[in-house]
Structure formats: structure tokens, C-alpha cells
Design an enzyme around this catalytic site. Structure first.
Site, PDB file in Angstrom:
ATOM      1  N   ASN A 160       0.794  -1.006  -0.042  1.00  0.00           N
ATOM      2  CA  ASN A 160       0.137   0.052  -0.046  1.00  0.00           C
ATOM      3  C   ASN A 160       0.826   1.350   0.283  1.00  0.00           C
ATOM      4  O   ASN A 160       0.390   2.519   0.215  1.00  0.00           O
ATOM      5  CB  ASN A 160      -0.878  -0.059   1.091  1.00  0.00           C
ATOM      6  CG  ASN A 160      -2.137  -1.078   0.925  1.00  0.00           C
ATOM      7  OD1 ASN A 160      -2.510  -1.446   0.047  1.00  0.00           O
ATOM      8  ND2 ASN A 160      -2.525  -1.666   2.088  1.00  0.00           N
ATOM      9  N   CYS A 161       1.942   1.250  -0.184  1.00  0.00           N
ATOM     10  CA  CYS A 161       3.021   2.527  -0.212  1.00  0.00           C
ATOM     11  C   CYS A 161       2.847   3.088  -1.464  1.00  0.00           C
ATOM     12  O   CYS A 161       2.557   2.499  -2.626  1.00  0.00           O
ATOM     13  CB  CYS A 161       4.466   2.039  -0.074  1.00  0.00           C
ATOM     14  SG  CYS A 161       5.685   3.165  -0.341  1.00  0.00           S
ATOM     15  N   ASP A 162       2.577   4.658  -1.281  1.00  0.00           N
ATOM     16  CA  ASP A 162       2.257   5.310  -2.728  1.00  0.00           C
ATOM     17  C   ASP A 162       3.579   5.189  -3.631  1.00  0.00           C
ATOM     18  O   ASP A 162       3.394   5.085  -4.797  1.00  0.00           O
ATOM     19  CB  ASP A 162       2.050   6.734  -2.196  1.00  0.00           C
ATOM     20  CG  ASP A 162       0.909   6.818  -1.480  1.00  0.00           C
ATOM     21  OD1 ASP A 162      -0.012   6.184  -1.879  1.00  0.00           O
ATOM     22  OD2 ASP A 162       0.519   7.895  -0.895  1.00  0.00           O
TER      23      ASP A 162
ATOM     24  N   MET B 182       5.672   2.737  -4.019  1.00  0.00           N
ATOM     25  CA  MET B 182       5.287   1.353  -4.762  1.00  0.00           C
ATOM     26  C   MET B 182       4.246   1.354  -5.897  1.00  0.00           C
ATOM     27  O   MET B 182       4.446   0.733  -6.748  1.00  0.00           O
ATOM     28  CB  MET B 182       5.139   0.272  -3.565  1.00  0.00           C
ATOM     29  CG  MET B 182       6.125   0.065  -2.710  1.00  0.00           C
ATOM     30  SD  MET B 182       7.594  -0.795  -3.288  1.00  0.00           S
ATOM     31  CE  MET B 182       7.201  -1.991  -4.429  1.00  0.00           C
ATOM     32  N   LYS B 183       3.202   1.987  -5.356  1.00  0.00           N
ATOM     33  CA  LYS B 183       2.089   2.107  -6.737  1.00  0.00           C
ATOM     34  C   LYS B 183       2.785   2.886  -7.773  1.00  0.00           C
ATOM     35  O   LYS B 183       2.557   2.343  -8.831  1.00  0.00           O
ATOM     36  CB  LYS B 183       0.902   2.833  -6.143  1.00  0.00           C
ATOM     37  CG  LYS B 183       0.190   2.135  -4.900  1.00  0.00           C
ATOM     38  CD  LYS B 183      -0.951   2.850  -4.375  1.00  0.00           C
ATOM     39  CE  LYS B 183      -1.528   2.129  -3.237  1.00  0.00           C
ATOM     40  NZ  LYS B 183      -2.543   2.896  -2.232  1.00  0.00           N
TER      41      LYS B 183
END
Length: 115
Positions: free
Chosen positions: A10-12, A14-15
Site C-alpha cells: 500500500n505504499c504510494d 510502490m504504486k
């Protein structure tokens, strides 16, 4: 070519990384080290390649919540121990591709790597 990204689902950042890889047609596997953990061998390899100072995420809330004693006198071994105990302290993402380790996401770095 095997491409693996390590991080937290859920890390931004990572997205953004996954979106960039998909938009540029790079097949990859994703290892969520918060859910699946990470072993000492990976951390040692990453620290050897990029330096423990780069791999340890001192800007994150997990690190900031440590007491001063845990943050003091950091060494490679102490940093690896902290990251093994709390994988959230690993900077995201860690990318393994083309025999290289890349820590963090910068589109220009990825563009050069996958050109």
C-alpha cells in the site's frame, strides 16, 4: 530477464513504481516484505550493493518511533537487525534487475536501466 521489486503493497511510492513498470512493459514479480518478511541474505546483499545508509529508511514513521537508544550509534549490523525486526524500515522500493540493486524510485533511473 528476472525483475523483482521489494516493498509494501500500500505504499504510494510502490504504486508509482508498479505503474511505471507496467506502462513500460516490464514484467516483474513483487515481494511484499511486510507480509512475507525478508531474510538476512537479501539485506546483506542490498547493503553491500547500495550501502546500509541508503537501504535503511530513516525518514519513515517506523524509524522515527524508535527510542533514541535504538537510533544511536547505528552500524551496518545494527541497521540490518532493525530492518529484520521491522521490514517497514527498508526504503522502498528495492529493485533487483540486470544484476543490479536500485533503491528508491526515480523514473529517469528506471528509464536508463530498462532502455
Amino acid at each position: 530477464m528476472t525483475v523483482t521489486i521489494y516493498g509494501i503493497k500500500n505504499c504510494d511510492t510502490m504504486k508509482k513504481t508498479r505503474s511505471w513498470l507496467e506502462a513500460n512493459g516490464v514484467d516483474y514479480s513483487f515481494h511484499d516484505y511486510k507480509a512475507a518478511g525478508i531474510d538476512r541474505a537479501h539485506l546483506e546483499t542490498w547493503c553491500d550493493a547500495a550501502g546500509w545508509e541508503t537501504v535503511l529508511n530513516r525518514a519513515g514513521t517506523t524509524f522515527k518511533k524508535l527510542d533514541d537508544g535504538q537510533k544511536a550509534d547505528l552500524t551496518r549490523e545494527k541497521a540490518i537487525g532493525l530492518m529484520l525486526e521491522q521490514p517497514s524500515m527498508i526504503k522502498r522500493p528495492v529493485l533487483e534487475a540486470k544484476g543490479r540493486i536500485t533503491v528508491g524510485f526515480k523514473p529517469e533511473t528506471y528509464q536508463t536501466l530498462f532502455a
